[in-house]
Design a protein around this motif. Structure first.
Motif, PDB file in Angstrom:
ATOM      1  N   PRO A   1      -1.975  15.186  -2.000  1.00 39.62           N
ATOM      2  CA  PRO A   1      -0.595  14.726  -2.158  1.00 39.62           C
ATOM      3  C   PRO A   1       0.299  15.691  -2.926  1.00 39.62           C
TER       4      PRO A   1
ATOM      5  N   GLY B   1       0.828  -1.198   0.000  1.00 40.40           N
ATOM      6  CA  GLY B   1       0.000   0.000   0.000  1.00 40.40           C
ATOM      7  C   GLY B   1       0.864   1.250   0.000  1.00 40.40           C
ATOM      8  N   VAL B   2       0.307   2.312  -0.558  1.00 38.77           N
ATOM      9  CA  VAL B   2       0.977   3.607  -0.587  1.00 38.77           C
ATOM     10  C   VAL B   2      -0.051   4.640  -0.164  1.00 38.77           C
ATOM     11  N   ARG B   3       0.385   5.565   0.680  1.00 37.19           N
ATOM     12  CA  ARG B   3      -0.528   6.625   1.090  1.00 37.19           C
ATOM     13  C   ARG B   3       0.229   7.941   1.187  1.00 37.19           C
ATOM     14  N   ALA B   4      -0.482   9.029   0.961  1.00 39.49           N
ATOM     15  CA  ALA B   4       0.092  10.362   1.108  1.00 39.49           C
ATOM     16  C   ALA B   4      -0.021  10.748   2.580  1.00 39.49           C
TER      17      ALA B   4
ATOM     18  N   ASP C   1       6.134   9.911  -5.740  1.00 41.65           N
ATOM     19  CA  ASP C   1       5.683   8.530  -5.932  1.00 41.65           C
ATOM     20  C   ASP C   1       6.620   7.885  -6.949  1.00 41.65           C
TER      21      ASP C   1
ATOM     22  N   ARG D   1       2.048   3.714  -6.385  1.00 46.06           N
ATOM     23  CA  ARG D   1       0.615   3.740  -6.067  1.00 46.06           C
ATOM     24  C   ARG D   1      -0.205   2.850  -6.991  1.00 46.06           C
ATOM     25  N   ILE D   2       0.285   2.632  -8.218  1.00 43.11           N
ATOM     26  CA  ILE D   2      -0.513   1.844  -9.161  1.00 43.11           C
ATOM     27  C   ILE D   2       0.130   0.507  -9.502  1.00 43.11           C
TER      28      ILE D   2
ATOM     29  N   PHE E   1       5.017  10.429   0.181  1.00 40.08           N
ATOM     30  CA  PHE E   1       4.365   9.147  -0.071  1.00 40.08           C
ATOM     31  C   PHE E   1       5.017   8.087   0.802  1.00 40.08           C
TER      32      PHE E   1
ATOM     33  N   ASP F   1       6.007   4.753  -9.731  1.00 31.85           N
ATOM     34  CA  ASP F   1       4.539   4.621  -9.742  1.00 31.85           C
ATOM     35  C   ASP F   1       4.042   3.569  -8.760  1.00 31.85           C
TER      36      ASP F   1
ATOM     37  N   SER G   1       5.243   4.152   1.593  1.00 28.94           N
ATOM     38  CA  SER G   1       4.954   2.846   0.994  1.00 28.94           C
ATOM     39  C   SER G   1       5.229   1.741   1.997  1.00 28.94           C
TER      40      SER G   1
ATOM     41  N   SER H   1      -2.371  10.990   7.600  1.00 28.54           N
ATOM     42  CA  SER H   1      -2.824  10.995   6.205  1.00 28.54           C
ATOM     43  C   SER H   1      -3.024  12.419   5.711  1.00 28.54           C
TER      44      SER H   1
END
Length: 147
Positions: free
Chosen positions: A40, A25-28, A70, A75-76, A47, A73, A49, A36
């Motif tokens: 972003p 998972g990745v979050r800003a 990020d 996040r995706i 970011f 990439d 991870s 959180s």
């Protein structure tokens, strides 16, 4: 600045190795608080991870890394390539560009979560602070004996 619970940067001149990693998972987040972030794109966000590093020469380990961009990439994607210190596995970074052979290995990782121990990053100053306190106490004792 070292953030508690997040991997430290690599040491200058220290040992380095590349490894593929599974992205959980990745979050800003806000850089200082780790809470959180809703936007972003703001300069005070980063970011974070949650990844499992899968090196060839040791057991897999899980760690969190933080960067203002990020990278790769994350996040995706379900996998990235990391650079880490084999002697201090709490030092992990996601490089901007990964070597092609490692990128290929990362893409071929099985997305099922590998067995991994969680690495708790060490705070860089704790050992130095403890040693400094011992030296200061010894010096104070010597000064009191001499004076």
């Amino acid at each position: 600045m070292q953030v508690p619970g997040v991997a430290a940067d690599l040491r200058s001149g220290g040992p380095r190795a590349f490894a593929p990693a599974v992205v959980h998972g990745v979050r800003a987040v806000h850089r200082k608080s780790g809470r959180s972030a809703l936007d972003p794109t703001l300069p005070e966000t980063a970011f974070e991870s949650d990844i499992t590093v899968v090196p060839e020469e040791r057991a897999a380990f899980r760690v969190k890394v933080r960067h203002p961009l990020d990278l790769q990439d994350a996040r995706i994607r379900r996998s990235v390539v990391v650079e880490y210190d084999p002697t201090q596995p709490w030092r992990v970074v996601v490089p901007v560009r990964a070597p092609q052979q490692w990128a290929d290995r990362a893409r071929s990782l099985n997305p099922s979560e590998p067995e991994a121990d969680e690495i708790v990053p060490r705070r860089p100053g704790s050992a130095v602070l403890g040693l400094g306190s011992l030296i200061a106490a010894a010096l104070l004792g010597l000064i009191q004996l001499a004076g």
